[in-house]
Design an enzyme around this catalytic site. Structure first.
Site, short mmCIF file in Angstrom:
data_model
loop_
_atom_site.label_atom_id
_atom_site.label_comp_id
_atom_site.label_asym_id
_atom_site.label_seq_id
_atom_site.Cartn_x
_atom_site.Cartn_y
_atom_site.Cartn_z
N GLY A 10 -18.92 -50.58 54.62
CA GLY A 10 -18.83 -49.13 54.59
C GLY A 10 -19.69 -48.44 55.63
N ASP A 36 -19.24 -58.86 44.32
CA ASP A 36 -18.12 -57.96 44.01
C ASP A 36 -18.49 -57.21 42.74
OD1 ASP A 36 -15.78 -56.70 43.27
OD2 ASP A 36 -14.49 -58.41 43.72
N LEU A 37 -18.77 -55.92 42.87
CA LEU A 37 -19.24 -55.15 41.72
C LEU A 37 -18.22 -55.07 40.59
CD1 LEU A 37 -21.50 -54.44 43.68
CD2 LEU A 37 -21.48 -52.12 42.79
N ALA A 60 -19.30 -48.88 46.70
CA ALA A 60 -18.61 -47.92 45.83
C ALA A 60 -17.12 -47.98 46.06
CB ALA A 60 -19.11 -46.50 46.09
N THR A 101 -22.88 -38.98 44.41
CA THR A 101 -22.03 -38.05 45.14
C THR A 101 -22.08 -36.64 44.58
OG1 THR A 101 -19.70 -37.60 45.70
CG2 THR A 101 -20.11 -38.73 43.65
N ASP A 102 -21.73 -35.67 45.44
CA ASP A 102 -21.58 -34.28 45.01
C ASP A 102 -20.38 -34.09 44.07
OD1 ASP A 102 -19.92 -34.94 47.23
OD2 ASP A 102 -19.64 -32.83 47.71
N TYR A 125 -12.79 -40.19 40.12
CA TYR A 125 -13.85 -40.67 41.01
C TYR A 125 -15.20 -40.10 40.61
CZ TYR A 125 -16.81 -40.78 45.15
OH TYR A 125 -17.87 -40.93 46.01
N LYS A 129 -18.61 -42.02 39.06
CA LYS A 129 -19.92 -41.96 39.71
C LYS A 129 -20.98 -41.40 38.77
CE LYS A 129 -20.86 -42.84 43.44
NZ LYS A 129 -21.39 -44.13 43.99
N TRP A 150 -20.03 -35.40 51.74
CA TRP A 150 -19.29 -35.22 52.99
C TRP A 150 -19.83 -36.13 54.10
CZ3 TRP A 150 -17.45 -29.56 54.09
CH2 TRP A 150 -16.90 -29.01 52.92
#
Length: 322
Positions: A10, A36-37, A60, A101-102, A125, A129, A150
């Site tokens: 990522g 591997d989560l 993620a 994350t936002d 999503y 999170k 972002w």
């Protein structure tokens, strides 16, 4: 200091490797198939043998729209998997820095979100999170949960790279102008995460000099360095603002550019609802760690310059938000 990073391909993993290499930090990035989560058996088996001083959970499931039809896959990685990573860090006796994350917010607050503001994700999503945040906090008292937003970089697939590609194909690009956020350069984020990791490791070493492990665990939840923090670029923008900045930076370096046609969210429907205003207030990060990320406009210029100069790799991140 050895930092083990979950996630290998990522944007953030690439950026952590780049920043770590320039600052002499030993960064070990682990990914599939050995880690591997979504496969519980691989998590502790892999992490417990790494000799990590700090674990950064950057892995993620980031396909925001696809998560609406695959909520169980998002949950397996972002919630259950994150909890397993935190458990492994606790068994190792090391802190965990977890990236969130936002999208845990619904965007209806109309001011930059602080850490204590009400969480209310709009889609699968964001919900996965948020559940991940809860599981990380429950599993390891030495946690730093870093919400960001972002994210873009010279690596992988993201909004900035998409805009440059589109500028090479057309004269005008329609971009959403009624969503606000805090654009965050992954290289700036990586530098902040490494500074956080150093501080929490220093605190761990200091604590272990004066108290036994049991007392450290009891103290950790109240340590100001631990908890939830917002880690995002300074300033605010709409997606249209960000696109205009990308095109301006590109044009100034002789790269492709295009006009931005400002559109509303309703003109660009997606399977997942996005928060209308997910700006993040990073004042707590500055207060506790002394960290302020650069203004997003300057960072966009650096990202575009790197891309035009070919100084980037090709990871596999699939979203502009982690």
């Amino acid at each position: 200091m050895r930092i083990v990073v979950t996630g290998r391909e990522g944007q953030l993993a690439h950026s952590l490797r780049a920043v770590g290499a320039s600052s002499g930090v030993d960064i070990v990035c682990l990914g599939r198939p050995e880690l591997d989560l979504s496969e519980a058996a691989t998590v502790s088996a892999t992490l417990l043998g790494t000799g990590a001083d700090v674990i950064i959970n950057a892995a993620a499931y980031t396909a925001v729209d696809r998560a609406e039809s695959e909520p169980e896959k998002a949950h397996a990685v972002n919630a259950a998997g994150a909890g397993l990573v935190a458990q492994a860090a606790q068994r190792l006796g090391v802190p965990i820095v977890h990236v969130s994350t936002d999208y845990v917010f619904d965007g209806g607050w109309q001011h930059p979100y602080r850490e204590e503001d009400r969480v209310c994700p709009l889609g699968a999503y964001g919900a996965s999170k948020h559940e991940g945040e809860l599981r990380v906090a429950a599993a390891n008292p030495r946690h730093v949960i870093c919400r960001t937003s972002w994210v873009y970089s010279p690596y992988g697939q993201n909004f900035v790279k998409t805009m440059l590609r589109l500028a090479g194909e057309r004269d005008e690009v329609g971009v959403v102008a009624d969503q606000l956020g805090s654009p965050t350069y992954a290289l700036d984020l990586a530098e902040a995460l490494l500074r956080i990791a150093r501080r929490v490791l220093d605190q761990k070493v200091l604590d272990e000099k004066v108290v036994d492990e049991k007392v450290v665990d009891e103290k950790a939840a109240d340590t100001p360095l631990f908890g939830v923090f917002h880690v995002a670029g300074s300033g605010q923008a709409s997606w249209a603002d960000l696109a205009e900045a990308v095109f301006a930076a590109s044009a100034s370096s002789g790269g492709p550019s295009a006009r931005v046609r400002r559109i509303d969210t309703k003109d660009y429907p997606t399977p997942a609802r996005r928060p209308a205003d997910s700006r993040l207030d990073a004042g707590k990060l500055q207060e506790r760690y002394g960290i302020v990320l650069p203004d997003w406009r300057a960072s966009v210029g650096d990202c575009v310059s790197r891309l035009l100069a070919g100084r980037a790799g090709t990871g596999s991140s699939t979203s502009a938000s982690p």
